[in-house]
Enzyme design. Structure first.
Site, PDB file in Angstrom:
ATOM      1  N   GLY A  12       0.637  -0.874  -0.275  1.00 22.13           N
ATOM      2  CA  GLY A  12       0.187   0.102  -0.020  1.00 22.13           C
ATOM      3  C   GLY A  12       0.752   1.532   0.175  1.00 22.13           C
ATOM      4  N   GLU A  76       8.295   5.346  -5.059  1.00 18.28           N
ATOM      5  CA  GLU A  76       9.303   4.687  -5.625  1.00 18.28           C
ATOM      6  C   GLU A  76      10.543   5.043  -5.223  1.00 18.28           C
ATOM      7  OE1 GLU A  76       8.491   1.936  -8.047  1.00 18.28           O
ATOM      8  OE2 GLU A  76       6.529   2.256  -7.533  1.00 18.28           O
TER       9      GLU A  76
END
Length: 186
Positions: A12, A76
């Protein structure tokens, strides 16, 4: 404050990153969403929520990107260079920008990504996401295994972006260590 939220695939991270950006904006703050090279300038969640974001490359100067912002949400974050993490820390310390980073802690070999390692070293707060992710056996999924030709890969480039013929699957430490990708297979 510089915070790092880490977890395996499916924990998540991107969903929480998008929620964090929403909450900052709801409080009247202006900021920047940043994402790594694999996302084509979009921060997106498997749940279908997505927003445009500034795509970070190895040569991105994050101090310049974040000047004038009150917050930054970085998805990321494992793809950041150590120097870029240092830039984020400098923006937090010098300009008071709140920076929340979300990413994988380790690669398919269970080694720290350089960006994640530097975040662990410099972040004011490091949080392991608690969304349950499971191996095929039902045990907690801890390692993002790279599967090539039906087998757990043990070598190769740390980062592969695009259609590469590999897939990734979260495995428990034991099944990753033994290379067992599914029931009845080794």
């Amino acid at each position: 404050m510089l915070r790092f939220f880490a977890g395996p695939m499916g924990a998540g991270k991107s969903t929480l990153a998008l929620q964090m950006a929403y909450n900052y904006r709801s409080a009247g703050r202006e900021g920047v969403l940043l994402t790594g090279p694999s996302r084509d300038g979009r921060m997106s969640s498997r749940l279908g929520v997505a927003e445009d974001a500034v795509q970070i490359t190895e040569s991105s100067d994050l101090v310049g990107v974040l000047m004038g912002s009150s917050f930054a949400v970085v998805d990321e974050a494992q793809f950041l260079t150590p120097r870029q993490v240092e830039q984020l820390a400098a923006v937090v310390d010098r300009a008071g920008v709140a920076v929340d980073c979300f990413g994988l802690l380790t690669d398919f070999r269970s080694h720290l990504f350089p960006g994640s390692g530097r975040l662990v070293e410099l972040a004011d707060e490091v949080n392991r996401l608690q969304a349950d992710v499971f191996c095929w056996c039902g045990a907690p999924g801890l390692i993002n295994a790279r599967i090539e030709g039906g087998r757990v890969a043990r070598s190769g480039a740390q980062v592969q972006v695009g259609d590469i013929g590999s897939t990734y699957r979260v495995l428990c430490r034991q099944h990753w260590a033994y290379g067992i990708t599914e029931k009845g297979r080794s």
